[in-house]
Design a protein around this motif. Structure first.
Motif, PDB file in Angstrom:
ATOM      1  N   ALA A  86      29.852  36.701 -31.095  1.00  8.30           N
ATOM      2  CA  ALA A  86      28.908  35.714 -30.545  1.00  8.30           C
ATOM      3  C   ALA A  86      29.553  34.341 -30.443  1.00  8.30           C
ATOM      4  O   ALA A  86      30.520  34.017 -31.141  1.00  8.30           O
ATOM      5  N   THR A  87      28.979  33.535 -29.547  1.00  3.22           N
ATOM      6  CA  THR A  87      29.390  32.145 -29.390  1.00  3.22           C
ATOM      7  C   THR A  87      28.163  31.272 -29.631  1.00  3.22           C
ATOM      8  O   THR A  87      27.267  31.223 -28.794  1.00  3.22           O
ATOM      9  N   PRO A  88      28.056  30.614 -30.803  1.00  2.05           N
ATOM     10  CA  PRO A  88      26.889  29.762 -31.086  1.00  2.05           C
ATOM     11  C   PRO A  88      26.780  28.649 -30.044  1.00  2.05           C
ATOM     12  O   PRO A  88      27.760  28.339 -29.354  1.00  2.05           O
ATOM     13  N   PRO A  89      25.585  28.025 -29.887  1.00  3.32           N
ATOM     14  CA  PRO A  89      24.389  28.191 -30.727  1.00  3.32           C
ATOM     15  C   PRO A  89      23.588  29.435 -30.369  1.00  3.32           C
ATOM     16  O   PRO A  89      23.701  29.969 -29.278  1.00  3.32           O
ATOM     17  N   PHE A  90      22.760  29.878 -31.329  1.00  2.00           N
ATOM     18  CA  PHE A  90      21.902  31.034 -31.139  1.00  2.00           C
ATOM     19  C   PHE A  90      20.523  30.577 -30.674  1.00  2.00           C
ATOM     20  O   PHE A  90      19.987  29.580 -31.163  1.00  2.00           O
ATOM     21  N   ASP A  91      19.954  31.319 -29.749  1.00  2.00           N
ATOM     22  CA  ASP A  91      18.603  31.026 -29.267  1.00  2.00           C
ATOM     23  C   ASP A  91      17.576  31.441 -30.311  1.00  2.00           C
ATOM     24  O   ASP A  91      17.756  32.433 -31.027  1.00  2.00           O
ATOM     25  N   THR A  92      16.483  30.692 -30.388  1.00  2.00           N
ATOM     26  CA  THR A  92      15.418  30.994 -31.342  1.00  2.00           C
ATOM     27  C   THR A  92      14.098  31.144 -30.612  1.00  2.00           C
ATOM     28  O   THR A  92      13.922  30.662 -29.489  1.00  2.00           O
ATOM     29  N   VAL A  93      13.176  31.833 -31.254  1.00  2.00           N
ATOM     30  CA  VAL A  93      11.832  32.039 -30.726  1.00  2.00           C
ATOM     31  C   VAL A  93      10.842  31.609 -31.796  1.00  2.00           C
ATOM     32  O   VAL A  93      10.995  31.960 -32.964  1.00  2.00           O
ATOM     33  N   ARG A  94       9.849  30.837 -31.375  1.00  2.00           N
ATOM     34  CA  ARG A  94       8.772  30.415 -32.277  1.00  2.00           C
ATOM     35  C   ARG A  94       7.469  31.049 -31.820  1.00  2.00           C
ATOM     36  O   ARG A  94       7.169  31.075 -30.624  1.00  2.00           O
ATOM     37  N   MET A  95       6.703  31.553 -32.747  1.00  2.00           N
ATOM     38  CA  MET A  95       5.413  32.148 -32.398  1.00  2.00           C
ATOM     39  C   MET A  95       4.465  31.999 -33.580  1.00  2.00           C
ATOM     40  O   MET A  95       4.892  31.827 -34.733  1.00  2.00           O
ATOM     41  N   GLU A  96       3.177  32.067 -33.269  1.00  2.00           N
ATOM     42  CA  GLU A  96       2.138  31.969 -34.286  1.00  2.00           C
ATOM     43  C   GLU A  96       1.522  33.352 -34.469  1.00  2.00           C
ATOM     44  O   GLU A  96       1.208  34.036 -33.493  1.00  2.00           O
TER      45      GLU A  96
END
Length: 911
Positions: free
Chosen positions: A661-671
């Motif tokens: 992998a090549t950072p940055p890593f994608d993130t997901v936010r959820m409720e």
């Protein structure tokens, strides 16, 4: 004077065992035929050399036919496929033994390097091109001996051995004897297997004058090229379609029944060498699944130099004639024939079962299923020798108390079950009276009392005793010479299988212990989540996998949930998995965001080397906001199950696997609504050779949707009793895990990958258990913080914690006022611990430093560390947060700071 030499005792013992094995060959009856003779020969040779496995090649018909693989044992198919057909004039060990007519031993490193890798061969058989890359331990070699018939070698027996030493003279002599014995048995078997014999016609053309000429196959075989020309009747008789026959002798030979193939090839080869007529009957296996009997006659033709060039002949169907003769045979003859066939079948099945046995339990089952009915026995005991005692590992036909008594018998008692180990020879007792007369001390032993005849057999493997085998009978029995020899021979096969299985069990146990040590022994019981997990090994092999999971408590009722998969299997991959799990826990304690944590983890995997890759999914659930932040590196997304049963997979970029992998890593936010489920898994659960990952995830979603209501049943009824709710839901999650495994496992048949499953139910922290206040950027903020703490803890009936919590809040707020910047917030959380948090807008990280006796400051964090059960710092979107935790009981006076030289009330007054 010459130096006096003394022969190595181990070599003397090995040679003695070899002589015993040679005598055993004479005890084998005529029940073994064809391919069973070859299997028996391989097992004897493997036992003699303590090898890994072996194979037999037979000389394919004709001088240019080379060697054809007939049977293997103990070697993986990926290896033996390379040896299906080899050049009889080539440099490989079987070919050299076939040409030279003697013993050959070649290191495997050199042998695999000599495998053909020409373009034509590699394109036809891709696995041959990779033969040279097969990895073998140092010292591994292949030993080969010819199978000698009356006219010379008819094939070769090859053994892969891990010993770096040349076989002893006794072992060489045994292998030579075994090669001659096997060749003679095959030559003796150049007749149809047990069954009615047909009268030999004088001429092939008038064998069946009433038969339609169109049903008689005619053929012309070029011995040098292997090409065959035949009429359409041959296609019909052998069940081959007009477009499927390639005109090669190999295709014809491939239709012969595997059990008949060895002696058919031997008879053809002898006919070519001697110039006699080839005439025999054998069974054929047609591609459509049917079988039958055919009769073949062929006459060799010679060229101008007197060398055999062609063989021409006829073939016709004799299945009906065999059926007719079967019905008119005398009943006694048929019964004797059936008994002989049944005994041969039991021996074949036992040999096959022992060859396929992996664990000790498999060996015990194989012996009980085949040895007892073979002799009409009623009892069996298999026991390992451990020190001075026998440890039974399997038994049938005996009560448990008898086996417990056997366990207590020292070898020094001189009982027959242990005496056979000293003498290395079996003991046969035909009656109870004979037993008591020979061994008076056995009169009161139940192992004797309920049986009337016994065969006590030593289990000898690689020249040393490993245990005992007892075959017992309900009635008195006179053992015939054939029965004694057969029991002795079978005990040798059982001994080899037992020793191999014991080594497997030992290594398998170590592998399981390693796997259990690397995975969580149990998941933590946390207020924010309830979790259950399963680890699914791919199969029976001893290799550990790289799948792992973890549930890590963080501050403020936050939980880190992680699952990962190191690519590959083995100890190296398992060690990598352990490193990553340790690294994740260490990084999680630093309260790093998911994307930063995976960045550091990617560096860890990259530093391991270019051959290491891993997938990982890391998420953090916050019970105070019901929010979830996740990041994944090449890992399948989690299944999110809402309380209404709907299932969805978060749509996010999976990023590349760790190590690539090549950072940055994608993130997901959820409720997540209260009571949601997070289902994390590795690809082995949803992907197999016949199922792609999208189909597997869809199947997982359907299974979750249909079963989640049952897994979550009753949680509303227990809403007023949180502890009962958590206990009940934990049981539901365990049931849900079992349902998922049971449903998804059949779909993933054919996969060689392990799988991990982690099911997590989320819980929200009630609003009544949270309290938040803004504070001014002023020295008076510390006093306000103490007042808020005092009032809130009184409302929560936690007055015993008021003093320490006031001190913690006052010190943390005072540090913000002195060294950081606003805005300042104070938050209290009540769950299984009391959490006190002070947040500000600064990114500076407070650290404990050692203050000198004359320093006026620098002791604040020492005070916090002394009072709080745990404390730490985490960064937020607007700055940082310093948190402390205290158990919901009054701390011991020993934990208060008087011993540190600080005056608690002076400190409060100063602020």
């Amino acid at each position: 004077m010459g130096e006096r030499r003394t022969q190595d005792p181990q070599i003397m013992w090995t040679d003695l065992v070899s002589e015993e094995r040679k005598r055993l060959l004479t005890a084998v009856g005529d029940d073994l035929r064809g391919i069973e003779v070859l299997r028996f020969a391989i097992q004897q040779a493997v036992a003699e050399l303590a090898g890994l496995g072996g194979m037999v090649h037979l000389g394919s018909p004709g001088y240019g036919g080379g060697l054809r693989l007939a049977v293997t044992s103990g070697l993986p198919p990926a290896f033996t496929r390379v040896w299906e057909r080899i050049d009889g004039n080539g440099p490989l060990a079987p070919a050299r033994a076939f040409r030279d007519g003697g013993f050959v031993r070649v290191p495997m490193a050199k042998l695999t390097g000599e495998m053909p890798e020409d373009g034509a061969t590699a394109s036809r058989r891709p696995d041959r091109a990779a033969a040279g890359s097969w990895s073998w331990p140092v010292g591994t070699a292949m030993a080969a001996v010819p199978l000698l018939g009356p006219g010379g070698p008819i094939g070769t027996l090859s053994i892969v051995t891990i010993s770096p030493h040349e076989p002893s003279a006794g072992q060489r002599a045994f292998l030579d004897t075994l090669g001659r014995w096997t060749g003679e048995r095959l030559n003796r078997s150049t007749a149809p297997p047990p069954g009615p014999a047909l009268p030999e016609p004088e001429q092939p053309t008038d064998a069946h004058p009433q038969q339609d000429p169109q049903e008689v196959g005619t053929w012309d075989w070029n011995i040098w090229t292997g090409d065959v020309i035949w009429n359409d009747a041959m296609l019909t008789l052998l069940g081959l379609g007009p477009g499927t026959f390639d005109g090669r002798i190999e295709t014809w030979m491939g239709t012969i029944h595997p059990e008949d193939l060895p002696w058919v090839l031997s008879d053809i080869d002898e006919a070519i060498r001697t110039g006699r007529m080839h005439s025999t009957e054998y069974r054929v296996c047609r591609p459509d699944g049917t079988s039958g009997w055919v009769r073949v006659r062929g006459r060799p033709e010679f060229d101008e130099n007197g060398e055999p060039a062609h063989m021409v002949g006829t073939l016709w169907n004799v299945t009906k004639t065999h059926d007719v003769l079967e019905t008119v045979m005398e009943p006694q003859t048929r019964n004797a024939e059936r008994a002989s066939v049944a005994r041969a079948s039991h021996i074949r099945q036992l040999t096959r079962a022992l060859a396929e046995a992996v664990a000790v339990r498999d060996v015990v089952d194989a012996a009980a299923d085949h040895i007892l009915p073979l002799f009409g026995a009623s009892g069996l005991i298999l026991a390992f020798l451990e020190g001075d005692r026998l440890r039974p590992v399997g038994f049938t036909g005996y009560p448990t108390e008898v086996i417990e008594q056997v366990t207590q018998m020292p070898a020094s008692w001189g009982l027959p079950i242990t005496g056979v180990l000293r003498e290395h020879s079996p003991i046969f007792i035909s009656s109870l009276e004979e037993c008591i007369e020979s061994y008076p001390m056995t009169a009161d032993l139940p192992v004797v009392g309920d049986k009337q005849a016994w065969a006590f057999l030593p289990l000898i493997a690689s020249g040393r005793p490993v245990g005992s085998c007892v075959v017992s009978f309900t009635d008195p029995r006179q053992f015939t010479g054939e029965e004694r020899n057969l029991l002795t021979t079978l005990s040798g096969l059982v001994a080899q299988a037992m020793e191999r299985a014991r080594l497997y069990d030992r290594e398998h146990t170590r592998a399981q212990e390693l796997q259990r040590g690397l995975l969580p022994r149990e998941l933590p019981d946390l207020p924010a989540v309830t979790a259950a997990a399963r680890y699914l090994p791919a199969g029976k092999d001893m290799e550990v996998g790289g799948d792992w999971y973890d549930v890590i408590p963080l501050s403020a009722d936050r939980v880190a949930i992680v699952i990962g998969d190191v690519m590959g299997h083995g100890v190296t991959e398992a060690a990598t998995m352990g490193r990553l799990r340790t690294a994740v826990r260490t990084l999680a304690d630093l309260e790093l965001p998911p994307d930063e944590l995976l960045t550091h983890l990617n560096d860890v995997v990259s530093d391991l080397g270019d051959d290491f890759y891993a997938t990982c999914l890391y998420l953090v659930y916050d019970a105070t906001t019901r929010s979830c932040v996740l990041t994944r590196a090449g890992h399948p997304p989690p299944a999110v199950v809402h309380p209404d049963g709907s299932v969805h997979f978060p749509d996010a970029d999976p990023n590349s696997p760790l190590g690539a992998a090549t950072p940055p890593f994608d993130t997901v936010r959820m409720e997540l609504p209260e009571g949601s489920l997070l289902v994390l898994y590795t690809d082995g659960l949803v992907e197999s050779a016949t199922l792609d990952i999208d189909q597997g995830m869809a199947h997982l979603a359907r299974t979750l949707s249909s079963t989640v209501s049952g897994a979550l049943c009753g949680h509303e009824d227990h809403a007023t009793t949180p502890d009962a709710t958590r206990l009940h839901c934990a049981e539901c999650l365990e049931s849900l895990c079992d349902t998922l495994v049971t449903t998804l496992l059949p779909v993933r048949q054919g996969t060689a990958d392990d799988a991990a499953l982690l099911v997590v139910r989320t819980h929200a922290l009630p609003k009544d258990d949270m309290a938040t206040w803004p504070l001014p950027e002023h020295p008076k903020a510390a006093g306000e913080a103490r007042e808020h703490v005092r009032t809130q803890l009184s409302a929560w009936h936690l007055d015993d914690l008021s003093m320490t919590t006031e001190l913690l809040a006052s010190e943390l707020v005072g540090n913000v006022v002195r060294h950081a910047k606003g805005p300042i917030h104070l938050r209290l959380l009540r769950s299984n611990v009391l959490t006190c948090e002070v947040s500000d807008g600064s990114l500076t990280t407070p650290r404990i430093r050692r203050a000198a006796d004359t320093d006026e400051g620098g002791r604040g964090l020492q005070l916090v560390s002394a009072i709080a059960h745990r404390w730490g710092t985490r960064f937020t979107d607007s700055g940082k947060c310093i948190w402390t935790e205290q158990p919901l009981v009054c701390p011991s006076p020993a934990l208060l700071p008087e011993q540190s030289g600080l005056d608690l009330y002076d400190l409060l007054d100063d602020e």
